[in-house]
Design an enzyme around this catalytic site. Sequence first.
Site, PDB file in Angstrom:
ATOM      1  N   HIS A  61      -5.994  -1.758   3.848  1.00  0.00           N
ATOM      2  CA  HIS A  61      -5.926  -0.535   3.044  1.00  0.00           C
ATOM      3  C   HIS A  61      -5.014  -0.773   1.840  1.00  0.00           C
ATOM      4  CE1 HIS A  61      -2.425  -0.399   5.567  1.00  0.00           C
ATOM      5  NE2 HIS A  61      -2.045   0.815   5.256  1.00  0.00           N
ATOM      6  N   TYR A  83       9.253   1.023   9.911  1.00  0.00           N
ATOM      7  CA  TYR A  83       9.464   2.100   8.938  1.00  0.00           C
ATOM      8  C   TYR A  83      10.956   2.343   8.784  1.00  0.00           C
ATOM      9  CZ  TYR A  83       4.542   3.491   9.257  1.00  0.00           C
ATOM     10  OH  TYR A  83       3.183   3.529   9.207  1.00  0.00           O
ATOM     11  N   HIS A 140       4.868   7.369   2.870  1.00  0.00           N
ATOM     12  CA  HIS A 140       5.622   6.124   2.678  1.00  0.00           C
ATOM     13  C   HIS A 140       4.901   5.214   1.698  1.00  0.00           C
ATOM     14  CE1 HIS A 140       2.701   4.752   5.807  1.00  0.00           C
ATOM     15  NE2 HIS A 140       2.779   3.592   5.162  1.00  0.00           N
ATOM     16  N   GLU A 155       8.068   1.012   4.279  1.00  0.00           N
ATOM     17  CA  GLU A 155       7.555   0.241   5.416  1.00  0.00           C
ATOM     18  C   GLU A 155       7.540  -1.232   5.035  1.00  0.00           C
ATOM     19  OE1 GLU A 155       3.345   0.827   6.150  1.00  0.00           O
ATOM     20  OE2 GLU A 155       3.492   0.107   8.217  1.00  0.00           O
ATOM     21  N   HIS A 162       0.670  -1.238  14.629  1.00  0.00           N
ATOM     22  CA  HIS A 162      -0.264  -0.125  14.478  1.00  0.00           C
ATOM     23  C   HIS A 162      -1.570  -0.442  15.210  1.00  0.00           C
ATOM     24  CE1 HIS A 162       2.040   1.833  11.351  1.00  0.00           C
ATOM     25  NE2 HIS A 162       1.932   0.830  10.515  1.00  0.00           N
ATOM     26  N   HIS A 209       0.846  -1.193   0.000  1.00  0.00           N
ATOM     27  CA  HIS A 209       0.000   0.000   0.000  1.00  0.00           C
ATOM     28  C   HIS A 209       0.885   1.248   0.000  1.00  0.00           C
ATOM     29  CE1 HIS A 209       0.938  -0.543   4.328  1.00  0.00           C
ATOM     30  NE2 HIS A 209       0.983   0.778   4.324  1.00  0.00           N
TER      31      HIS A 209
HETATM   32 FE   FE2 Z   1       1.669   1.947   5.907  1.00  0.00          FE
END
Ligand code: FE2
Length: 307
Positions: free
Chosen positions: A197, A255, A214, A265, A246, A148
């Site tokens: 996502h 990251y 990112h 990431e 997260h 993503h």
């Molecule tokens: Fe991300």
Amino acid sequence: MGVLRMGYIHIRVTDLDAAKKHYIDTLGFAPTLEVGRTVYLKGWDEWDHHSVVLEEGGVGVKKFGFKVESPDDIDIIENRARVFGVKTERMSRGDNPEVSEGLRITLPSTHVVEVYYEQTFVGNAVGSVNPESFPRHLAGIGAPRIDHALMVAEDVNANEKFFMDVMDFYQVERLVPDLDHTECSLATWLSVGNRGHDIAILGGPAGTDGKIHHFAFQLYGWSEVLRASDIMSMDDVQLDVGPTRHGITRGQTTYFFDPAGNRNEVFSDGYVAYRDRPTTLWTVDQLGKGIFYHKRQLNEEYTTVFT
Ligand SMILES: [Fe+2]
């Protein structure tokens, strides 16, 4: 109408040789084509010709590519984009090597999105008949695919509406000021398939339109995220944050930066998302926990370094 996924991200790097070392030797992506000072790369478990493009000269994102199911989808998206009121132009087969004709759209945030229906089929590294679980001699982290991207936009709501109205994305999670203002997106996480996502959009101050925060590579499981972080340390990669989890998306993450300063990431797990799910809301007072679930605080770099 069928948008399949983010098929490629085309980024700028200051030094192509340093970038190749990072994306090929450390991340384990394989080059499929080099033209001048631009190199095309794919992950071992991707079938199409390329998913990451590195172009020497500057930093940041040049464009995103989204693959759709059929040529008819190009017409549908073109009509919807015109109604929405964004600039579009047709792109020809060969504008991008090994990519079909399609449509180029400039988002409200000035990001360029290309929509295409075909890219030369290369096949993954284990084949499609009686395949092994993974290729035995992967370089470095051996990331299988891109996952993503998080784009930065001054007007999150406008970009969010574009992806939902024109590209058929649905909302998975949303950062709002408080529960009295749930229609105001400070950031949003949007999916077009079953990922938590495919694209996220983060609100940025004036001057940040067209930038990215990112883009991410998929891994499987916490142990792979830890191993990836170990390899980054071996290769002197500049780490940003992680390994951690997260709150938003529940993903496991580290990251880090490429040599040009673009943030990458490695991302694992999260959850399976469906189109009929409700949107998960995060109030901005809980953003620290949403981004870094354990530490519950953002570092300053995380919210200010965009490319
Ligand atoms: Fe991300």
